[in-house]
Write an enzyme that holds these catalytic residues in place. Sequence first.
Site, PDB file in Angstrom:
ATOM      1  N   PRO A 224       0.832  -1.199   0.000  1.00 20.09           N
ATOM      2  CA  PRO A 224       0.000   0.000   0.000  1.00 20.09           C
ATOM      3  C   PRO A 224       0.871   1.255   0.000  1.00 20.09           C
ATOM      4  CG  PRO A 224      -0.718  -1.527   1.709  1.00 20.09           C
ATOM      5  CD  PRO A 224       0.541  -2.081   1.133  1.00 20.09           C
ATOM      6  N   GLY A 225       0.458   2.237  -0.760  1.00 17.49           N
ATOM      7  CA  GLY A 225       1.163   3.515  -0.741  1.00 17.49           C
ATOM      8  C   GLY A 225       2.374   3.592  -1.639  1.00 17.49           C
ATOM      9  N   GLY A 227       2.215   3.713  -4.775  1.00 13.18           N
ATOM     10  CA  GLY A 227       1.893   4.523  -5.942  1.00 13.18           C
ATOM     11  C   GLY A 227       1.179   3.781  -7.049  1.00 13.18           C
ATOM     12  N   LYS A 228       0.487   2.709  -6.735  1.00 17.94           N
ATOM     13  CA  LYS A 228      -0.212   1.950  -7.784  1.00 17.94           C
ATOM     14  C   LYS A 228      -1.330   2.773  -8.410  1.00 17.94           C
ATOM     15  CE  LYS A 228      -1.033  -1.394  -4.879  1.00 17.94           C
ATOM     16  NZ  LYS A 228      -0.229  -0.890  -3.738  1.00 17.94           N
ATOM     17  N   HIS A 443      24.629  -9.329   6.034  1.00 15.99           N
ATOM     18  CA  HIS A 443      23.957 -10.620   5.928  1.00 15.99           C
ATOM     19  C   HIS A 443      23.705 -10.976   4.453  1.00 15.99           C
ATOM     20  CE1 HIS A 443      20.863 -13.656   7.316  1.00 15.99           C
ATOM     21  NE2 HIS A 443      20.486 -13.463   6.066  1.00 15.99           N
ATOM     22  N   GLU A 444      23.134 -10.017   3.735  1.00 21.70           N
ATOM     23  CA  GLU A 444      22.796 -10.299   2.337  1.00 21.70           C
ATOM     24  C   GLU A 444      24.053 -10.479   1.490  1.00 21.70           C
ATOM     25  OE1 GLU A 444      19.956 -11.220   1.551  1.00 21.70           O
ATOM     26  OE2 GLU A 444      18.973 -10.544   3.383  1.00 21.70           O
ATOM     27  N   HIS A 447      25.425 -13.958   1.881  1.00 14.81           N
ATOM     28  CA  HIS A 447      24.813 -14.934   0.957  1.00 14.81           C
ATOM     29  C   HIS A 447      25.450 -14.822  -0.420  1.00 14.81           C
ATOM     30  CE1 HIS A 447      21.524 -16.281   3.445  1.00 14.81           C
ATOM     31  NE2 HIS A 447      20.990 -15.084   3.568  1.00 14.81           N
ATOM     32  N   ASP A 520      16.506 -18.634   6.626  1.00 16.42           N
ATOM     33  CA  ASP A 520      17.637 -19.318   5.995  1.00 16.42           C
ATOM     34  C   ASP A 520      17.879 -20.656   6.671  1.00 16.42           C
ATOM     35  OD1 ASP A 520      17.990 -17.001   4.590  1.00 16.42           O
ATOM     36  OD2 ASP A 520      19.556 -16.221   5.913  1.00 16.42           O
TER      37      ASP A 520
HETATM   38  P1  ADP Z   1      -1.335   2.718  -3.692  1.00 15.65           P
HETATM   39  O1  ADP Z   1      -2.411   2.814  -4.705  1.00 15.65           O
HETATM   40  O2  ADP Z   1      -0.170   1.886  -4.126  1.00 15.65           O
HETATM   41  O3  ADP Z   1      -1.790   2.336  -2.306  1.00 15.65           O
HETATM   42  P2  ADP Z   1      -1.244   5.527  -4.089  1.00 15.65           P
HETATM   43  O4  ADP Z   1      -1.049   5.593  -5.539  1.00 15.65           O
HETATM   44  O5  ADP Z   1      -2.635   5.735  -3.589  1.00 15.65           O
HETATM   45  O6  ADP Z   1      -0.700   4.163  -3.503  1.00 15.65           O
HETATM   46  O7  ADP Z   1      -0.255   6.536  -3.392  1.00 15.65           O
HETATM   47  C1  ADP Z   1      -0.673   7.477  -2.453  1.00 15.65           C
HETATM   48  C2  ADP Z   1       0.070   8.771  -2.598  1.00 15.65           C
HETATM   49  O8  ADP Z   1       1.443   8.588  -2.310  1.00 15.65           O
HETATM   50  C3  ADP Z   1       0.047   9.315  -4.004  1.00 15.65           C
HETATM   51  O9  ADP Z   1      -1.091  10.077  -4.219  1.00 15.65           O
HETATM   52  C4  ADP Z   1       1.305  10.154  -4.042  1.00 15.65           C
HETATM   53  O10 ADP Z   1       1.088  11.405  -3.481  1.00 15.65           O
HETATM   54  C5  ADP Z   1       2.247   9.396  -3.150  1.00 15.65           C
HETATM   55  N1  ADP Z   1       3.123   8.511  -3.935  1.00 15.65           N
HETATM   56  C6  ADP Z   1       3.176   7.168  -3.864  1.00 15.65           C
HETATM   57  N2  ADP Z   1       4.110   6.680  -4.709  1.00 15.65           N
HETATM   58  C7  ADP Z   1       4.658   7.743  -5.337  1.00 15.65           C
HETATM   59  C8  ADP Z   1       5.675   7.888  -6.321  1.00 15.65           C
HETATM   60  N3  ADP Z   1       6.305   6.845  -6.831  1.00 15.65           N
HETATM   61  N4  ADP Z   1       5.968   9.141  -6.725  1.00 15.65           N
HETATM   62  C9  ADP Z   1       5.341  10.198  -6.221  1.00 15.65           C
HETATM   63  N5  ADP Z   1       4.369  10.121  -5.297  1.00 15.65           N
HETATM   64  C10 ADP Z   1       4.025   8.922  -4.831  1.00 15.65           C
HETATM   65 ZN    ZN Z   2      19.382 -14.579   4.758  1.00 14.40          ZN
END
Ligand code: ADP
Ligand code: ZN
Length: 641
Positions: A224-225, A227-228, A443-444, A447, A520
């Site tokens: 989540p968050g 930027g999807k 650690h990484e 490996h 691991d």
């Molecule tokens: P998701 O859909 O993955 O949960 P969102 O697209 O709703 O995430 O992202 C929420 C907010 O976070 C966006 O409106 C933006 O302001 C910020 N954000 C997230 N990813 C990016 C990114 N790669 N570049 C710029 N802003 C981003």
């Molecule tokens: Zn490991």
Amino acid sequence: MNDQNNRNNDRRPEGRQGRTILVILLAALLLTVVLNSIFSSVANAYQTEIDYSDFIEMLENDELDSVQFQSDRIMILTKEEAAKELTARQTYYTGLIDNLPLTGLTEQLEAHGVEYSAHIEETMSPILSFMLTWVLPIAAMYLLFSLLMNSMSKRMGGGGLGGIGKSHAKVYMEKETGVTFEDVAGQDEAKESLVEIIDFLHNPKKYTDIGAKLPKGALLVGSPGTGKTLIAKAVAGEAKVPFFSISGSDFVEMFVGVGASRVRDLFADAQKVAPCIIFIDEIDAIGRTRDSKFGGNDEREQTLNQLLAEIDGFDSGKGVVILAATNRPEILDKALLRAGRFDRRIVVDRPNLAGRYQTLRVHTKNIKLAEDVDLNKIAQATAGAVGADLANLVNEAALRAVRHGRKTVNQEDLLTSFEVVIAGTEKKGTVLTDTEKRIVAYHEVGHALVAAMQKHTQPVSKITIVPHTSGALGYTMQMPEEEKFLSSKEELLTELQTLLGGRAAEQTVFGVQTTGAANDIERATDLARKMITQYGMSDKFGLMALSTVSNPYLDGSTMMNCADDTAAQADAEIKQLLETCYEQAKAVLIENRALLDEIALYLLQKETITGDELMAFVNHDKPQLPEGEEAAEEKTEQTEE
Ligand code: ADP
Ligand code: ZN
């Protein structure tokens, strides 16, 4: 035929609705009766009916103060009550017997000094009384009823009485999102995979003319968050097409059948304005594997079936592209991922250092920054944070600057909001302290280096210390050169050493053992057990199989198949094998300690490095840090002086 089915589905909520209406009517009726009896009992609380003879007796005993003749009764006020200063006085009444006044009641009253009067009935005009007795209650009833229906259908997303399932309350349509790829920081791989879709939306004809079929949908996978939604909007913005969005979780709370018809409407509308983009957020809410184990969720299944039918049904040549987002692709129904549906998977990762820096740049574009602001430092401090966190952080910093009456945002604002937004929340788990980061990096690299130094090994393709949604704090990815079905004993031994290389590095460099190696160790133990009890790779037991696979078609769980003391010996063998491999891994790292330090430092700075970069180190051909980052390094050192 499909359509027919859908119509049938539609009728179901109406049946339910009929029942609801009935229930509401009954409730309203009940309410009226109850209220009525309450009101009349309140009104009657101070009035008591008495016999006519009692009235005469009271009159003769001189107990009365005054009486009032009404059309059907005589209201009686006793002297006792009249003396009370209260506003609400107890009154009595008795039935008015026709013509009684004429039989000398008035004289009697006068004789006893009782005042008497007559009450003039306020006769209503017939129209008014009709209004009051019929029109008003019915109107009130209707009002109440339609209010109820309205709020109910709002909950269902419907638009009033006739519009069940024909509504778009929660489908958002934007003619132009106004978002472009410039607004999306980092995520270059994701953007790259979407370029083709944008081109397709621009000019579907170019593709259909040649006979090419474009994917109907793509699945955006990421925490989540990350930027999807933003990326999906940017695709629409870049292609200058309308953007429909709906969230999977909205469907779950709906009445049966509404979800399915909503999906149908959504696609119908989208095709009308094609080319366009349909974005389904949280698709896992409807697209979860259909299992009948827990009875299943009828509504969700219907919605999912409808979605699948719509995806299959529409003509991709029209230029409708469906983007769906999820952070749990593994629970999605396989049917959704089949060819021709969401067969493209676009990973939207947590940003690495460079990505976070760019995200901060994007979000501070319109913010006045003070001289002392060093976004690179902020980016370094926020490993594990997603785009939404960073956007939030910048905004929080700006608010703080305003609170302090400043005109610009300074570094302290940013650092303080970092603590508020990220360090102080449950996100803490994904943002590592500097020490933790160092341990994870070693650690990484442990490996990776153990793997790189061996002959029978799969090449390392990526090392990262950007925390993963799954909870892993970092990982090293090995990519086999070709798909393999057979592994030699040497290869398995190398794999064991590689798996234990992480712990070996922690131990060699820091002298600590951390929980990060749990997975691991589990995998190594599992592999070692198989080598000894199944693959016949131990000198002690040779070709004897000590365990059998009890169910090869399901989870492949095994059963020990030997005497107890043999099993104990096998355990000792496994322990021995693991220890040997661990010591070997440690030896490799001690021997190459300088290289280990060098690569770990590089990984700490870049957070993600490729297999090629790793091999460059191993071949003593150190890759250069990008210029910006080196400059930032120097700047950091200067400020520390
Ligand atoms: P998701 O859909 O993955 O949960 P969102 O697209 O709703 O995430 O992202 C929420 C907010 O976070 C966006 O409106 C933006 O302001 C910020 N954000 C997230 N990813 C990016 C990114 N790669 N570049 C710029 N802003 C981003
Ligand atoms: Zn490991």
